[in-house]
Motif scaffolding. Structure first.
Motif, short mmCIF file in Angstrom:
data_model
loop_
_atom_site.label_atom_id
_atom_site.label_comp_id
_atom_site.label_asym_id
_atom_site.label_seq_id
_atom_site.Cartn_x
_atom_site.Cartn_y
_atom_site.Cartn_z
N PRO A 111 0.82 -1.24 0.00
CA PRO A 111 0.00 0.00 0.00
C PRO A 111 0.84 1.27 0.00
O PRO A 111 0.45 2.28 -0.59
N LEU A 112 2.04 1.22 0.66
CA LEU A 112 2.89 2.40 0.64
C LEU A 112 3.39 2.68 -0.78
O LEU A 112 3.42 3.85 -1.22
N GLY A 113 3.78 1.62 -1.49
CA GLY A 113 4.22 1.81 -2.88
C GLY A 113 3.12 2.35 -3.76
O GLY A 113 3.34 3.23 -4.60
N LEU A 114 1.89 1.84 -3.59
CA LEU A 114 0.76 2.33 -4.40
C LEU A 114 0.44 3.78 -4.06
O LEU A 114 0.11 4.58 -4.95
N LEU A 115 0.53 4.13 -2.77
CA LEU A 115 0.26 5.51 -2.36
C LEU A 115 1.28 6.47 -2.97
O LEU A 115 0.92 7.54 -3.49
#
Length: 426
Positions: free
Chosen positions: A179-183
């Motif tokens: 999720p951090l990468g997608l954010l």
């Protein structure tokens, strides 16, 4: 209010508005913006390194004989390096930056060196090269390094298991990384667009002419337009006097000559013929006077003798469209400004009557604090654009001759508001 062939807005984006060729929505990036972030880094590194090096060397050499010649050469080099930056910003970011005025001619190396040292464009370009360096690094990081980092974060659970020989337990790092990468990936377009906007504003602020030079160029262009317009008006006046008024006066002289012949024949005066000739002469005199009034009204309206407070009510009273007048004239402007405001109001009301389709209009004028403001509003079908046709564009050019500015707010469907602002003293 529209002009013939008017569209729904000015063609093209205004400089510095943040638009870019190929720019998309909030979560997309134009190809030009991405290319500028990638391709612009080498140029930013080279030019930024040059600027920092010459500044450092200039400070060290400032107390020696070589100091001033070195600074002059460095400033000339910085001025030349501004050209590729202007082209790159123009082609990839859609920001057209006008080149600064060339250096003035100087007799001798000492005068030339003084001209370079006192040229604002040289120092502004040198400052741009310094500030462009961190922006170039940030842009490359946002366009290349950040997406690569996002890809590594999204694929972290897979990469770490492929690289480690022993089996790995699924932990909190695997949960957070995706999720951090997608954010962060979702923030990439916004970061690139924000940095592109900063590069546009920086280029427009430092790579173009200085504000004083822009003002001089604008006034020179306005003066050329005004001289051409006055020349055309003079030729038109000469033609009207020659073809119209002069011909009427010749006809009047012929009629009076015929009347004189009718009054003194050998058999006595022919009263009926004389009466007809006198009536014809009177009609020709009335026509000539009316034409002369029309010609002199175009030079300076008589209504302006009493100022705008008397001239504008008379102007709105003759408008085919009913006009609500709102005046707040606390001071009287210069005659040239009054004339510009009057003719601007006349042309705008003519546009309302001819093109807007509005049933009513509103004209407001104020003069206070050294500024004059004229606004004309109508509830017509809108779509007026200064870049389409010649009416509003020519009006803006005439206002520029007295340091005035014309703004148009005319969305499709209306309403249309055209505002002119100019100083009350020249």
């Amino acid at each position: 209010m529209t002009e013939p062939g008017g569209g729904g807005g000015a063609p093209g984006a205004a400089p510095g508005d943040g638009s870019a060729p190929g720019g998309g929505g909030r979560f997309s990036v134009g190809a030009g913006e991405w290319l500028f972030a990638v391709v612009g880094l080498p140029l930013a590194l080279v030019c930024g390194g040059y600027a920092i090096a010459v500044l450092y060397a200039g400070v060290l050499l400032s107390l020696t004989v070589l100091g001033l010649p070195f600074v002059v050469a460095a400033l000339l080099g910085a001025r030349l390096l501004g050209a590729p930056h202007r082209r790159l910003v123009g082609r990839l970011l859609g920001e057209r930056v006008e080149a600064p005025a060339p250096l003035p001619r100087a007799a001798g190396p000492v005068a030339y060196g003084r001209a370079v040292l006192t040229d604002p464009a040289c120092w502004r370009t040198l400052l741009y090269l310094v500030l462009r360096l961190p922006l170039g690094v940030l842009g490359f990081a946002a366009a290349v390094a950040l997406p690569l980092g996002c890809g590594w974060l999204i694929g972290f659970p897979l990469w770490v298991r492929l690289l480690e020989p022993e089996p790995r337990v699924f932990g909190w790092a695997d949960v957070v990384s995706v999720p951090l990468g997608l954010l962060l990936l979702a923030a990439v377009p916004g970061a690139i667009r924000a940095l592109s906007g900063a590069n546009r504003r920086l280029a427009a602020l430092l790579l173009g002419p200085a504000p004083a030079q822009r003002r001089v160029r604008r006034l020179e262009a306005a003066r050329a337009v005004l001289l051409a317009e006055n020349t055309d008006r003079l030729h038109r006046l000469e033609r009207d006097l020659h073809d119209g008024t002069q011909s009427r006066l010749v006809a009047l002289a012929i009629t009076l000559s015929l009347a004189d012949d009718a009054l003194a024949p050998a058999a006595g005066p022919d009263l009926e013929r004389t009466r007809g000739l006198v009536e014809r002469a009177r009609a020709q005199t009335d026509d000539t006077l009316a034409e002369l009034r029309l010609l002199t009204r175009g030079i300076r309206p008589v209504a302006l003798d009493g100022g705008l407070a008397q001239a504008l009510p008379g102007l709105t009273a003759t408008s085919p469209v009913p006009v609500t007048l709102r005046l707040d004239l606390r001071e009287r402007p210069d005659p040239a400004v009054e004339r510009a405001v009057y003719f601007c109001a006349a042309e705008l009301l003519t546009n309302v009557a001819r093109h807007s389709g509005a049933r009513t209009a509103e004209l407001g004028a104020s003069a206070a604090g050294g500024r004059v403001r004229l606004s004309v509003r109508d509830e017509g079908h809108g779509g007026a654009a200064p870049g389409v046709g010649t009416g509003l564009r020519g009006l803006a050019e005439r206002l520029a001759a007295v340091d005035g500015v014309l703004t148009v707010d005319s969305p499709p469907g209306g309403p249309t508001t055209v505002t002119a602002e100019l100083p009350s003293r020249l």
